[in-house]
Enzyme design. Structure first.
Site, PDB file in Angstrom:
ATOM      1  N   THR A   1       1.116  -1.132   0.046  1.00 26.30           N
ATOM      2  CA  THR A   1      -0.107  -0.022   0.019  1.00 26.30           C
ATOM      3  C   THR A   1       0.845   1.517  -0.027  1.00 26.30           C
ATOM      4  OG1 THR A   1      -1.650  -1.342   1.020  1.00 26.30           O
ATOM      5  CG2 THR A   1      -1.645   1.240   1.554  1.00 26.30           C
TER       6      THR A   1
ATOM      7  N   ARG B   1     -14.060  -8.183  -0.136  1.00 22.57           N
ATOM      8  CA  ARG B   1     -13.443  -7.876   1.175  1.00 22.57           C
ATOM      9  C   ARG B   1     -12.803  -6.370   1.064  1.00 22.57           C
ATOM     10  NH1 ARG B   1      -7.864  -6.035   2.315  1.00 22.57           N
ATOM     11  NH2 ARG B   1      -7.513  -6.618   4.650  1.00 22.57           N
TER      12      ARG B   1
ATOM     13  N   GLY C   1     -10.396  -3.637   3.135  1.00 23.43           N
ATOM     14  CA  GLY C   1      -9.494  -3.429   4.245  1.00 23.43           C
ATOM     15  C   GLY C   1      -9.402  -2.281   5.048  1.00 23.43           C
ATOM     16  N   ASP C   2      -8.547  -1.626   5.570  1.00 20.45           N
ATOM     17  CA  ASP C   2      -8.611  -0.607   6.415  1.00 20.45           C
ATOM     18  C   ASP C   2      -8.132   0.871   5.635  1.00 20.45           C
ATOM     19  OD1 ASP C   2      -5.864  -1.790   6.128  1.00 20.45           O
ATOM     20  OD2 ASP C   2      -4.938  -0.135   7.213  1.00 20.45           O
TER      21      ASP C   2
ATOM     22  N   THR D   1      -0.455   0.916   6.972  1.00 23.73           N
ATOM     23  CA  THR D   1      -0.376  -0.205   5.819  1.00 23.73           C
ATOM     24  C   THR D   1      -0.014  -1.530   6.845  1.00 23.73           C
ATOM     25  OG1 THR D   1       1.024  -1.129   4.170  1.00 23.73           O
ATOM     26  CG2 THR D   1       2.285   0.395   5.973  1.00 23.73           C
ATOM     27  N   GLY D   2      -0.616  -2.564   6.228  1.00 22.30           N
ATOM     28  CA  GLY D   2      -0.458  -3.682   6.852  1.00 22.30           C
ATOM     29  C   GLY D   2      -1.820  -4.719   7.016  1.00 22.30           C
TER      30      GLY D   2
ATOM     31  N   GLY E   1      -5.314  -5.282   7.342  1.00 25.15           N
ATOM     32  CA  GLY E   1      -6.180  -4.346   7.515  1.00 25.15           C
ATOM     33  C   GLY E   1      -7.335  -4.574   8.462  1.00 25.15           C
TER      34      GLY E   1
HETATM   35  N1  ASP Z   1      -3.742  -2.299   4.655  1.00 22.01           N
HETATM   36  C1  ASP Z   1      -3.960  -2.926   3.394  1.00 22.01           C
HETATM   37  C2  ASP Z   1      -5.327  -3.878   3.531  1.00 22.01           C
HETATM   38  O1  ASP Z   1      -5.399  -4.429   4.507  1.00 22.01           O
HETATM   39  C3  ASP Z   1      -3.016  -3.785   2.694  1.00 22.01           C
HETATM   40  C4  ASP Z   1      -1.702  -3.000   2.788  1.00 22.01           C
HETATM   41  O2  ASP Z   1      -1.426  -2.119   3.742  1.00 22.01           O
HETATM   42  O3  ASP Z   1      -0.805  -3.678   2.175  1.00 22.01           O
HETATM   43  O4  ASP Z   1      -6.012  -3.814   2.425  1.00 22.01           O
END
Ligand code: ASP
Length: 348
Positions: free
Chosen positions: A215, A243, A245-246, A266-267, A269
């Site tokens: 991200t 789905r 995410g965050d 980022t991570g 989510g």
């Molecule tokens: N946070 C993002 C998600 O969960 C993915 C990412 O940050 O790589 O969609």
């Protein structure tokens, strides 16, 4: 006489100390009222290009150079805009657009594939001055999802639009439209194939989720003291059932408040949504009087680690203090402020 001299000394010291606390918030500072602290830098900008299992030993020199080059370039160009008095909102959007146009990141052009071999993109932006926000999720035809989020912020009475409706709204409001196939890249298709093969064999472990990160995010403090934060992503490889995410969730993936800080996450989510990560960092600054680095560390390194959520954040306080905190082996990241430009990939 002696007692009053001591009292005057104690009173003056307390006064001086409290003034100091309110002026500069640093890594470990706890100020009684962050709202009174002042901007200590003319401008500042921090970016990320995703967190995950990014290890030096797995990275070839060419790829490493390519990441360093684009991270440096967007910071240099962002700084130039800030020096010229361009607003934080414009800098965030232009910076994220450049990262979305690069196939290196899981956003825009380089977005990961869903389980149906499509690309569903999410993005959000929040303005710290009036706390207006705009976000889109699951869009498939807008070249730069951050521009769609900006359109929602500036041209609708809503915060979050999704799916076909979000694509339609963005197109009607001047965002560039592309064929869904624009987002197909070989690298991301290979990732999908690898994950599906593991899924079929029943060997897909949660640690494999690391492959899915990438991200992009940007937080900017401009000359007027306005903070804006933005985030854009393709989400997670092999995602199913639309789905979300965050990244398009205000308070989880993105947050901005001129009285505290701006954050882009980022991570994994689901964890960032459950623990309202971006807002939690701002709330700790507001309620506990923490500096942004300390607040971000408490959330990312203590709370998220304890709960099992991997990832990181970049954050920027209204004083110009910058935090780049992650609990994964690496995070593409960098920042710029007057006289200082830093780009990093791995742990220090
Ligand atoms: N946070 C993002 C998600 O969960 C993915 C990412 O940050 O790589 O969609």
């Amino acid at each position: 006489m002696k007692v009053s001299a001591v009292l005057i000394f104690v009173f003056t010291s307390v006064l001086l100390l409290s003034c100091n606390d309110n002026t500069i918030s640093s890594d470990s500072s706890i100020s009684s009222s962050p709202k009174k602290s002042i901007q200590t830098t003319e401008y500042a900008m921090v970016i990320h290009g995703g967190a995950g299992t990014i290890l030096r030993e797995n990275m070839d020199k060419e790829t490493e150079n390519a990441y360093n080059e684009i991270l440096t370039r967007v910071l240099v160009e962002g700084e130039q805009m800030l020096k010229n008095g361009i607003s934080s909102e414009e800098v965030v959007v232009k910076t994220i657009m450049k990262m979305e146009d690069s196939p290196l990141f899981n956003a825009g052009k380089g977005a990961v594939f869903t389980s149906e071999e499509t690309n569903e993109l999410d993005a959000s932006i929040m303005r710290g001055s009036d706390q207006q926000a705009g976000a889109v999720s699951g869009i498939t035809t807008i070249k730069n999802p951050i521009t769609a989020a900006l359109a929602v912020l500036n041209k609708s009475e809503h915060v979050l639009l999704s799916g076909n409706g979000a694509d339609k709204f963005a197109a009607e409001n001047g965002c560039e439209v592309v064929e869904p196939s624009y987002f197909h890249t070989e690298r991301r298709r290979n990732s999908l194939d690898r994950i599906k093969a593991k899924e079929d064999l029943g060997t897909l472990e949660s640690s494999n989720l690391d492959y899915k990160y990438g991200t992009v995010g940007c937080v900017v403090l401009d000359k007027k003291g306005n903070i804006v934060a933005g985030t854009s992503t393709g989400g997670m490889t092999n995602k199913k059932y639309n789905r979300i995410g965050d990244s398009p969730v205000i308070g989880a993936g993105t947050y901005a408040d001129n009285s505290t800080c701006g954050v882009s996450s980022t991570g994994h989510g689901e964890y960032f949504i459950r623990y309202a990560v971006a807002h939690d960092i701002a709330a700790r600054m507001e309620y506990k009087g923490l500096g942004v680095t300390r607040a971000a560390k408490e959330v990312v390194m203590d709370k998220l680690v304890e709960k099992g959520g991997s990832g990181g954040v970049v954050a920027l306080s209204k004083t110009g203090e910058i935090a780049m905190i992650f609990n994964t082996p690496g995070m593409y990241r960098g920042y710029v402020k007057p006289g200082e430009l830093v780009v990093k990939i791995y742990e220090d």
